[in-house]
Design a protein around this motif. Structure first.
Motif, PDB file in Angstrom:
ATOM      1  N   ARG A 168     -51.244  13.715 -41.737  1.00 13.14           N
ATOM      2  CA  ARG A 168     -52.554  14.016 -42.309  1.00 13.14           C
ATOM      3  C   ARG A 168     -52.599  15.439 -42.837  1.00 13.14           C
ATOM      4  NH1 ARG A 168     -57.279  11.334 -38.793  1.00 13.14           N
ATOM      5  NH2 ARG A 168     -58.414  12.309 -40.487  1.00 13.14           N
ATOM      6  N   LYS A 169     -53.514  15.642 -43.782  1.00 11.03           N
ATOM      7  CA  LYS A 169     -53.735  16.985 -44.327  1.00 11.03           C
ATOM      8  C   LYS A 169     -54.671  17.792 -43.449  1.00 11.03           C
ATOM      9  CE  LYS A 169     -52.963  15.789 -49.134  1.00 11.03           C
ATOM     10  NZ  LYS A 169     -53.510  15.746 -50.480  1.00 11.03           N
ATOM     11  N   SER A 170     -55.582  17.117 -42.725  1.00  9.32           N
ATOM     12  CA  SER A 170     -56.526  17.830 -41.865  1.00  9.32           C
ATOM     13  C   SER A 170     -56.470  17.250 -40.454  1.00  9.32           C
ATOM     14  CB  SER A 170     -57.942  17.694 -42.416  1.00  9.32           C
ATOM     15  OG  SER A 170     -58.332  16.338 -42.412  1.00  9.32           O
ATOM     16  N   VAL A 171     -56.904  18.046 -39.498  1.00  6.01           N
ATOM     17  CA  VAL A 171     -56.897  17.658 -38.093  1.00  6.01           C
ATOM     18  C   VAL A 171     -58.313  17.227 -37.714  1.00  6.01           C
ATOM     19  CG1 VAL A 171     -56.481  18.488 -35.751  1.00  6.01           C
ATOM     20  CG2 VAL A 171     -55.061  19.291 -37.629  1.00  6.01           C
ATOM     21  N   PRO A 172     -58.494  16.091 -37.018  1.00  7.55           N
ATOM     22  CA  PRO A 172     -59.838  15.696 -36.600  1.00  7.55           C
ATOM     23  C   PRO A 172     -60.397  16.658 -35.554  1.00  7.55           C
ATOM     24  CG  PRO A 172     -58.205  14.191 -35.715  1.00  7.55           C
ATOM     25  CD  PRO A 172     -57.494  15.112 -36.645  1.00  7.55           C
ATOM     26  N   SER A 173     -61.712  16.792 -35.536  1.00 10.40           N
ATOM     27  CA  SER A 173     -62.352  17.710 -34.606  1.00 10.40           C
ATOM     28  C   SER A 173     -62.893  16.956 -33.396  1.00 10.40           C
ATOM     29  CB  SER A 173     -63.486  18.463 -35.305  1.00 10.40           C
ATOM     30  OG  SER A 173     -64.451  17.530 -35.764  1.00 10.40           O
ATOM     31  N   ILE A 188     -49.377  20.880 -30.153  1.00  9.29           N
ATOM     32  CA  ILE A 188     -48.081  20.997 -29.487  1.00  9.29           C
ATOM     33  C   ILE A 188     -47.264  22.115 -30.123  1.00  9.29           C
ATOM     34  CG2 ILE A 188     -45.962  19.774 -28.877  1.00  9.29           C
ATOM     35  CD1 ILE A 188     -48.543  18.770 -27.490  1.00  9.29           C
ATOM     36  N   ASP A 189     -47.129  22.100 -31.432  1.00 10.04           N
ATOM     37  CA  ASP A 189     -46.531  23.201 -32.187  1.00 10.04           C
ATOM     38  C   ASP A 189     -47.268  23.289 -33.518  1.00 10.04           C
ATOM     39  OD1 ASP A 189     -45.438  21.092 -33.620  1.00 10.04           O
ATOM     40  OD2 ASP A 189     -43.428  21.349 -32.812  1.00 10.04           O
ATOM     41  N   ASP A 190     -46.672  23.944 -34.518  1.00  9.94           N
ATOM     42  CA  ASP A 190     -47.402  24.170 -35.771  1.00  9.94           C
ATOM     43  C   ASP A 190     -47.623  22.894 -36.578  1.00  9.94           C
ATOM     44  OD1 ASP A 190     -44.715  23.932 -36.303  1.00  9.94           O
ATOM     45  OD2 ASP A 190     -44.711  25.430 -37.906  1.00  9.94           O
TER      46      ASP A 190
END
Length: 72
Positions: free
Chosen positions: A18-23, A43-45
């Motif tokens: 994904r391009k964005s991370v869910p909040s 976990i990492d970048d």
């Protein structure tokens, strides 16, 4: 781009690029089931674990229609 793993009780439901991370608190639909994000762990970048709480589905709603049977 992030690799997002959607987990429910240590079981992987879905992994996506994904391009964005869910909040936290966001509502999701995974495999046709509604759920909410309970926590997000980086976990990492690139790798991110997202804990999801899915709604329970009650499948025992069987309705018996006796009006079509013959009366003896």
């Amino acid at each position: 781009m992030f690799v997002v793993y959607f987990l429910e009780n240590k079981n992987i439901l879905l992994s996506q690029l994904r391009k964005s991370v869910p909040s936290v608190g966001e509502e999701l639909k995974i495999k046709g089931r509604k759920g909410k994000v309970s926590s997000v762990t980086s976990i990492d970048d690139r790798n991110i674990h997202v804990q999801v709480v899915l709604e329970t589905v009650n499948k025992n709603t069987l309705i018996v229609d006796n009006s079509k049977k013959k009366k003896r």
